[in-house]
Design a protein around this motif. Sequence first.
Motif, PDB file in Angstrom:
ATOM      1  N   ILE A 222      14.110  14.462 -13.406  1.00  0.00           N
ATOM      2  CA  ILE A 222      14.306  12.840 -13.563  1.00  0.00           C
ATOM      3  C   ILE A 222      14.339  11.896 -12.824  1.00  0.00           C
ATOM      4  CG2 ILE A 222      16.846  11.637 -15.127  1.00  0.00           C
ATOM      5  CD1 ILE A 222      17.639  14.806 -16.237  1.00  0.00           C
ATOM      6  N   GLN A 223      13.949  11.118 -13.223  1.00  0.00           N
ATOM      7  CA  GLN A 223      12.890   9.649 -12.716  1.00  0.00           C
ATOM      8  C   GLN A 223      12.981   8.627 -12.754  1.00  0.00           C
ATOM      9  OE1 GLN A 223       8.293  10.907 -11.449  1.00  0.00           O
ATOM     10  NE2 GLN A 223       9.168  12.441 -12.804  1.00  0.00           N
ATOM     11  N   TYR A 224      14.596   7.876 -11.619  1.00  0.00           N
ATOM     12  CA  TYR A 224      15.100   6.370 -12.288  1.00  0.00           C
ATOM     13  C   TYR A 224      13.216   5.476 -12.240  1.00  0.00           C
ATOM     14  CZ  TYR A 224      19.469   8.339 -13.644  1.00  0.00           C
ATOM     15  OH  TYR A 224      20.699   8.449 -14.234  1.00  0.00           O
ATOM     16  N   GLU A 225      13.471   4.990 -12.736  1.00  0.00           N
ATOM     17  CA  GLU A 225      11.987   3.915 -13.088  1.00  0.00           C
ATOM     18  C   GLU A 225      12.393   2.196 -12.718  1.00  0.00           C
ATOM     19  OE1 GLU A 225       8.360   4.236 -13.605  1.00  0.00           O
ATOM     20  OE2 GLU A 225       9.034   6.098 -12.679  1.00  0.00           O
ATOM     21  N   THR A 226      13.533   2.583 -13.839  1.00  0.00           N
ATOM     22  CA  THR A 226      13.864   1.216 -12.813  1.00  0.00           C
ATOM     23  C   THR A 226      15.711   1.831 -12.217  1.00  0.00           C
ATOM     24  OG1 THR A 226      15.476   0.591 -15.184  1.00  0.00           O
ATOM     25  CG2 THR A 226      12.980  -0.119 -14.181  1.00  0.00           C
ATOM     26  N   GLU A 227      16.152   0.664 -12.090  1.00  0.00           N
ATOM     27  CA  GLU A 227      18.430   1.466 -12.671  1.00  0.00           C
ATOM     28  C   GLU A 227      18.883   1.508 -13.830  1.00  0.00           C
ATOM     29  OE1 GLU A 227      20.630  -1.106 -13.916  1.00  0.00           O
ATOM     30  OE2 GLU A 227      18.688  -2.527 -13.747  1.00  0.00           O
ATOM     31  N   GLY A 228      19.875   2.198 -13.935  1.00  0.00           N
ATOM     32  CA  GLY A 228      19.881   2.327 -15.447  1.00  0.00           C
ATOM     33  C   GLY A 228      21.220   3.607 -15.205  1.00  0.00           C
ATOM     34  N   TYR A 229      21.699   3.845 -17.290  1.00  0.00           N
ATOM     35  CA  TYR A 229      22.204   4.489 -17.442  1.00  0.00           C
ATOM     36  C   TYR A 229      21.945   5.206 -18.615  1.00  0.00           C
ATOM     37  CZ  TYR A 229      24.816   0.817 -20.504  1.00  0.00           C
ATOM     38  OH  TYR A 229      25.424  -0.409 -20.597  1.00  0.00           O
ATOM     39  N   SER A 230      22.953   6.406 -18.652  1.00  0.00           N
ATOM     40  CA  SER A 230      22.311   6.997 -19.574  1.00  0.00           C
ATOM     41  C   SER A 230      23.094   8.195 -20.481  1.00  0.00           C
ATOM     42  CB  SER A 230      20.674   7.657 -19.814  1.00  0.00           C
ATOM     43  OG  SER A 230      20.892   8.717 -19.030  1.00  0.00           O
ATOM     44  N   VAL A 231      23.362   8.506 -21.762  1.00  0.00           N
ATOM     45  CA  VAL A 231      24.415   9.437 -22.000  1.00  0.00           C
ATOM     46  C   VAL A 231      23.769  10.376 -22.980  1.00  0.00           C
ATOM     47  CG1 VAL A 231      26.293   9.868 -24.291  1.00  0.00           C
ATOM     48  CG2 VAL A 231      26.107   7.505 -22.432  1.00  0.00           C
ATOM     49  N   SER A 232      24.454  11.528 -22.609  1.00  0.00           N
ATOM     50  CA  SER A 232      23.361  12.865 -22.992  1.00  0.00           C
ATOM     51  C   SER A 232      24.858  13.777 -23.658  1.00  0.00           C
ATOM     52  CB  SER A 232      23.057  13.806 -22.127  1.00  0.00           C
ATOM     53  OG  SER A 232      24.693  14.327 -20.915  1.00  0.00           O
ATOM     54  N   ILE A 233      23.901  14.281 -24.750  1.00  0.00           N
ATOM     55  CA  ILE A 233      25.276  15.069 -25.421  1.00  0.00           C
ATOM     56  C   ILE A 233      24.539  16.716 -25.356  1.00  0.00           C
ATOM     57  CG2 ILE A 233      26.506  13.049 -26.870  1.00  0.00           C
ATOM     58  CD1 ILE A 233      25.010  14.147 -28.731  1.00  0.00           C
ATOM     59  N   ARG A 234      25.204  17.417 -26.276  1.00  0.00           N
ATOM     60  CA  ARG A 234      24.391  18.711 -25.891  1.00  0.00           C
ATOM     61  C   ARG A 234      25.182  19.405 -27.342  1.00  0.00           C
ATOM     62  NH1 ARG A 234      24.756  19.281 -20.181  1.00  0.00           N
ATOM     63  NH2 ARG A 234      23.974  21.381 -20.262  1.00  0.00           N
ATOM     64  N   ALA A 235      23.771  20.631 -27.875  1.00  0.00           N
ATOM     65  CA  ALA A 235      23.919  21.869 -28.426  1.00  0.00           C
ATOM     66  C   ALA A 235      24.114  23.202 -28.254  1.00  0.00           C
ATOM     67  CB  ALA A 235      22.878  21.041 -30.206  1.00  0.00           C
ATOM     68  N   LEU A 236      24.924  23.165 -28.472  1.00  0.00           N
ATOM     69  CA  LEU A 236      24.868  25.035 -27.752  1.00  0.00           C
ATOM     70  C   LEU A 236      23.683  26.199 -28.085  1.00  0.00           C
ATOM     71  CD1 LEU A 236      28.478  26.361 -28.601  1.00  0.00           C
ATOM     72  CD2 LEU A 236      27.346  25.319 -26.590  1.00  0.00           C
ATOM     73  N   PRO A 237      23.440  27.081 -27.512  1.00  0.00           N
ATOM     74  CA  PRO A 237      22.129  27.624 -27.614  1.00  0.00           C
ATOM     75  C   PRO A 237      22.007  28.221 -28.824  1.00  0.00           C
ATOM     76  CG  PRO A 237      23.292  28.130 -25.618  1.00  0.00           C
ATOM     77  CD  PRO A 237      24.059  27.087 -26.475  1.00  0.00           C
ATOM     78  N   SER A 238      20.619  28.456 -29.411  1.00  0.00           N
ATOM     79  CA  SER A 238      20.635  28.584 -30.768  1.00  0.00           C
ATOM     80  C   SER A 238      20.335  30.344 -30.691  1.00  0.00           C
ATOM     81  CB  SER A 238      19.518  27.711 -31.560  1.00  0.00           C
ATOM     82  OG  SER A 238      19.340  26.790 -31.271  1.00  0.00           O
ATOM     83  N   SER A 239      19.730  30.545 -30.357  1.00  0.00           N
ATOM     84  CA  SER A 239      19.489  32.653 -29.836  1.00  0.00           C
ATOM     85  C   SER A 239      20.853  33.485 -29.840  1.00  0.00           C
ATOM     86  CB  SER A 239      18.430  33.098 -29.798  1.00  0.00           C
ATOM     87  OG  SER A 239      17.981  32.228 -28.328  1.00  0.00           O
ATOM     88  N   TRP A 240      20.217  33.860 -29.727  1.00  0.00           N
ATOM     89  CA  TRP A 240      21.442  35.110 -29.145  1.00  0.00           C
ATOM     90  C   TRP A 240      20.841  35.623 -27.461  1.00  0.00           C
ATOM     91  CZ3 TRP A 240      25.730  35.870 -30.282  1.00  0.00           C
ATOM     92  CH2 TRP A 240      26.764  36.135 -31.577  1.00  0.00           C
ATOM     93  N   LEU A 241      20.196  35.838 -27.276  1.00  0.00           N
ATOM     94  CA  LEU A 241      18.946  35.757 -25.981  1.00  0.00           C
ATOM     95  C   LEU A 241      19.633  34.574 -25.468  1.00  0.00           C
ATOM     96  CD1 LEU A 241      17.239  36.845 -24.044  1.00  0.00           C
ATOM     97  CD2 LEU A 241      15.388  35.780 -24.437  1.00  0.00           C
ATOM     98  N   GLU A 242      19.595  32.932 -25.920  1.00  0.00           N
ATOM     99  CA  GLU A 242      19.823  32.061 -25.048  1.00  0.00           C
ATOM    100  C   GLU A 242      21.111  31.971 -24.591  1.00  0.00           C
ATOM    101  OE1 GLU A 242      18.701  28.949 -28.092  1.00  0.00           O
ATOM    102  OE2 GLU A 242      16.465  28.897 -26.987  1.00  0.00           O
ATOM    103  N   LYS A 243      22.428  32.977 -25.776  1.00  0.00           N
ATOM    104  CA  LYS A 243      24.095  32.800 -24.903  1.00  0.00           C
ATOM    105  C   LYS A 243      23.956  33.132 -24.498  1.00  0.00           C
ATOM    106  CE  LYS A 243      24.868  31.035 -30.442  1.00  0.00           C
ATOM    107  NZ  LYS A 243      24.880  31.348 -31.402  1.00  0.00           N
TER     108      LYS A 243
END
Length: 289
Positions: A222-243
């Motif tokens: 991740i590179q900040y081209e300008t100053e700034g802020y963001s918000v992230s939300i997550r979703a749990l892994p889908s497959s059993w391998l990812e979990k």
Amino acid sequence: MKLSAVQKVKEITSRDFLINYMKPCRPLILENFVDKESPAFKKWNYEYFKKTAGKTKVSIYGGELESIDRAASKPIGETTFSEYLDLITSTPTEHRLFLFNLLSIKPEMKDDILYNDVTKGKILKWLPFMFFGGEGSITRNHIDIDMSHVFITQFQGIKRIWLFPWEQSDLMYKLPYNFHSLTNIKNPDYKEYPALRYLNGYEAVIKPGETLYIPSGWWHYIQYETEGYSVSIRALPSSWLEKWRGFKNLVVTRHFDNIMRNIFGDKWFNYKVKKAHRKAQRAIAKIKV
């Protein structure tokens, strides 16, 4: 290294998103994931944040290349949130905030974000994270330890994000038992790290109101081209391998690495570096076959 532009869509059905992007793990920029009528777009700005939590002490983080042997870099200083906002709005700086979440300090602000949830309820709306950075700051190339799917919405400024699938981890010189890369992919040293030549990833530039979907297990720089802020939300892994990978990373891998580093120090780090190079060479050989 080859980078292709991430596809961008204004509207998409849940069925299309789940079948064609989330299930096969393909990144996407969504222009309307956060409703444009959300109060956040009208209320939020730096002056509002100063009034809300300006006196709160925050830890400042800088460049991460000098702490490549650690899962996370150490803070380089402390200031108030208000003073930090004054800094990033007055001059380019690599300083950023890590693990400072305004939305947990002022949980009522979560209600300011209205989602057009194309995941059919998979996103964890109650667990958002907020990120701030100055122009020129970066977050080193890494994968998220819990292997969740991530949706990053930009509210102020512009971010440039490079993405690479999990399958290219060896070409990335992933440090064994860690979740970041050994290399500086922004200025790659192809002589020292020849496997970087074979990387095939994506580039996303997100502006206010746009959301980048990062699939489970994908590398992101991740590179900040300008100053700034963001918000992230997550979703749990889908497959059993990812979990399973997420569970193992959280419960076993990171603790094992900490124990080994405490016992063996630099010897443990040097072993991991050598192993990363060996795995990269094997990955190159497979491509050339």
